[in-house]
Design a protein around this motif. Structure first.
Motif, mmCIF file in Angstrom:
data_model
loop_
_atom_site.group_PDB
_atom_site.id
_atom_site.type_symbol
_atom_site.label_atom_id
_atom_site.label_comp_id
_atom_site.label_asym_id
_atom_site.label_seq_id
_atom_site.Cartn_x
_atom_site.Cartn_y
_atom_site.Cartn_z
ATOM 1 N N ALA A 1 0.816 -1.224 0.000
ATOM 2 C CA ALA A 1 0.000 0.000 0.000
ATOM 3 C C ALA A 1 0.845 1.268 0.000
ATOM 4 N N VAL A 2 2.170 1.139 0.247
ATOM 5 C CA VAL A 2 3.039 2.327 0.271
ATOM 6 C C VAL A 2 4.147 2.231 -0.785
ATOM 7 N N GLY A 3 3.944 1.382 -1.766
ATOM 8 C CA GLY A 3 4.912 1.278 -2.850
ATOM 9 C C GLY A 3 6.080 0.354 -2.557
ATOM 10 N N GLY A 4 5.928 -0.494 -1.542
ATOM 11 C CA GLY A 4 6.921 -1.546 -1.312
ATOM 12 C C GLY A 4 8.067 -1.178 -0.392
ATOM 13 N N VAL A 5 8.042 0.009 0.213
ATOM 14 C CA VAL A 5 9.182 0.424 1.044
ATOM 15 C C VAL A 5 9.000 -0.056 2.491
ATOM 16 N N ARG A 6 10.132 -0.195 3.199
ATOM 17 C CA ARG A 6 10.106 -0.637 4.605
ATOM 18 C C ARG A 6 9.906 0.532 5.561
ATOM 19 N N GLU A 7 10.358 1.703 5.157
ATOM 20 C CA GLU A 7 10.274 2.882 6.027
ATOM 21 C C GLU A 7 9.886 4.103 5.205
ATOM 22 N N LEU A 8 9.210 5.024 5.886
ATOM 23 C CA LEU A 8 8.813 6.279 5.252
ATOM 24 C C LEU A 8 9.132 7.417 6.204
ATOM 25 N N SER A 9 9.458 8.578 5.661
ATOM 26 C CA SER A 9 9.556 9.788 6.475
ATOM 27 C C SER A 9 8.234 10.534 6.354
ATOM 28 N N VAL A 10 7.611 10.797 7.516
ATOM 29 C CA VAL A 10 6.266 11.373 7.508
ATOM 30 C C VAL A 10 6.229 12.548 8.490
ATOM 31 N N PRO A 11 5.655 13.693 8.080
ATOM 32 C CA PRO A 11 5.566 14.832 9.005
ATOM 33 C C PRO A 11 4.453 14.640 10.030
ATOM 34 N N GLY A 12 4.544 15.416 11.112
ATOM 35 C CA GLY A 12 3.510 15.378 12.146
ATOM 36 C C GLY A 12 4.122 15.401 13.531
ATOM 37 N N SER A 13 3.449 16.085 14.467
ATOM 38 C CA SER A 13 4.005 16.186 15.816
ATOM 39 C C SER A 13 3.261 15.309 16.825
ATOM 40 N N THR A 14 2.178 14.657 16.367
ATOM 41 C CA THR A 14 1.496 13.662 17.202
ATOM 42 C C THR A 14 1.225 12.427 16.343
ATOM 43 N N VAL A 15 0.862 11.322 17.007
ATOM 44 C CA VAL A 15 0.530 10.100 16.259
ATOM 45 C C VAL A 15 -0.601 10.385 15.283
ATOM 46 N N ALA A 16 -1.630 11.142 15.728
ATOM 47 C CA ALA A 16 -2.763 11.454 14.856
ATOM 48 C C ALA A 16 -2.316 12.232 13.616
ATOM 49 N N GLU A 17 -1.408 13.182 13.799
ATOM 50 C CA GLU A 17 -0.938 13.975 12.653
ATOM 51 C C GLU A 17 -0.100 13.131 11.694
ATOM 52 N N VAL A 18 0.722 12.257 12.251
ATOM 53 C CA VAL A 18 1.531 11.381 11.397
ATOM 54 C C VAL A 18 0.620 10.456 10.585
ATOM 55 N N LEU A 19 -0.389 9.879 11.255
ATOM 56 C CA LEU A 19 -1.303 8.985 10.537
ATOM 57 C C LEU A 19 -2.064 9.740 9.458
ATOM 58 N N ALA A 20 -2.505 10.965 9.770
ATOM 59 C CA ALA A 20 -3.246 11.763 8.780
ATOM 60 C C ALA A 20 -2.372 12.036 7.550
ATOM 61 N N ALA A 21 -1.105 12.357 7.782
ATOM 62 C CA ALA A 21 -0.189 12.615 6.659
ATOM 63 C C ALA A 21 0.071 11.331 5.866
ATOM 64 N N LEU A 22 0.175 10.227 6.594
ATOM 65 C CA LEU A 22 0.391 8.931 5.927
ATOM 66 C C LEU A 22 -0.818 8.572 5.064
ATOM 67 N N TYR A 23 -2.027 8.769 5.608
ATOM 68 C CA TYR A 23 -3.243 8.446 4.846
ATOM 69 C C TYR A 23 -3.354 9.337 3.615
ATOM 70 N N ALA A 24 -2.966 10.624 3.765
ATOM 71 C CA ALA A 24 -3.069 11.550 2.637
ATOM 72 C C ALA A 24 -2.144 11.114 1.497
ATOM 73 N N ALA A 25 -0.953 10.630 1.875
ATOM 74 C CA ALA A 25 0.016 10.211 0.859
ATOM 75 C C ALA A 25 -0.301 8.818 0.316
ATOM 76 N N HIS A 26 -0.892 7.982 1.151
ATOM 77 C CA HIS A 26 -1.143 6.583 0.772
ATOM 78 C C HIS A 26 -2.545 6.166 1.244
ATOM 79 N N PRO A 27 -3.564 6.549 0.484
ATOM 80 C CA PRO A 27 -4.950 6.291 0.919
ATOM 81 C C PRO A 27 -5.252 4.816 1.175
ATOM 82 N N GLU A 28 -4.546 3.898 0.498
ATOM 83 C CA GLU A 28 -4.814 2.468 0.712
ATOM 84 C C GLU A 28 -4.510 2.043 2.144
ATOM 85 N N VAL A 29 -3.553 2.705 2.765
ATOM 86 C CA VAL A 29 -3.218 2.374 4.151
ATOM 87 C C VAL A 29 -4.412 2.658 5.053
ATOM 88 N N ARG A 30 -5.064 3.799 4.799
ATOM 89 C CA ARG A 30 -6.230 4.154 5.609
ATOM 90 C C ARG A 30 -7.300 3.065 5.513
#
Lengths: 138, 95
Positions: B13-42
């Motif tokens: 769902a994230v293009g096959g990578v093991r790690e990603l750099s994601v912005p955000g200062s809380t878990v909720a913000e990091v998840l929101a940024a992750l979902y925005a970049a990779h909707p399949e994860v959501r």
């Protein structure tokens, strides 16, 4: 894809299921190219005859161990202590690992344990959610 | 940018990578940024009610965020966030 399961590992799965009675057991199977090579027992934090939730710390450790060995996570296994080796609705609803087999060991008939494997898709309608895959004892 | 470790089950769902750099200062913000970049994860992690599925565990630097401030747990630039769907099920409704 057929999963080839060495008899010694099938015996280990049944032994784990039997040891953990009356509760369900759970764990993972690592291997390559469809051949099972390792059985990793894990703790069921629910300690229940009707439910399993793998200890997340052990889950992470085992996933890393399989990854580090260069193997694939072939299957997640658990036991059904009194029902057949067929996925329950709960099994499907909680099947996050759609690319991995879910293997069920049934002890419903204690003298004749049953082992079956399935691909589960929690995002699919009920008629498409469960696909059985053959398990060949080798 | 924090580091998000992606377990094999979510890598497709994230293009096959093991790690990603994601912005955000809380878990909720990091998840929101992750979902925005990779909707399949959501789609894989969020329940029908729109909340993180209760059988998905989140760790920040190996600490379970349920034991901290849950989705409001702070995440710093050098922190590593791990998403770990549970392996779980049950025979209650078996046929």
């Amino acid at each position: 894809m057929t999963m080839r399961l060495p008899r010694v590992l099938a015996d280990e799965l049944v032994a784990h299921a039997t040891t953990d009675l009356p509760n369900e057991c759970c764990g993972m199977i690592g291997g390559r190219d469809g051949l099972a090579m390792t059985v990793h027992r894990a703790a069921n934090t629910e300690a229940s005859p009707f439910m399993y939730v793998m200890d997340p710390r052990e889950q992470l450790r085992i996933m890393d161990a399989i990854d580090d060995a260069g193997d694939d996570l072939l299957a997640i296994y658990h036991s059904h202590t009194r029902s057949t080796a067929f996925p329950s609705r709960t099994d499907v609803e909680l099947a996050f690992f759609s690319g991995t087999l879910y293997l069920i060991v049934s002890l419903a008939t204690p003298d004749a344990p049953e082992i079956r494997a399935f691909h589960l898709r929690r995002d699919q309608p009920a008629e498409l959610a469960i696909t059985e895959e053959p398990v060949e004892l080798v | 940018m924090s580091t998000v470790r992606v377990p094999p089950v979510l890598r497709a769902a994230v293009g096959g990578v093991r790690e990603l750099s994601v912005p955000g200062s809380t878990v909720a913000e990091v998840l929101a940024a992750l979902y925005a970049a990779h909707p399949e994860v959501r789609a894989q992690l969020v329940s029908e009610s729109g909340e993180l599925h209760r059988f998905v565990n989140i760790y920040v630097n190996d600490e379970d965020v349920r034991l901290h401030e849950w989705l409001e747990t702070p995440v710093g630039d050098t922190d590593t966030l791990l998403i770990l769907p549970a392996m779980a099920g049950g025979a209650t409704a078996s046929r």
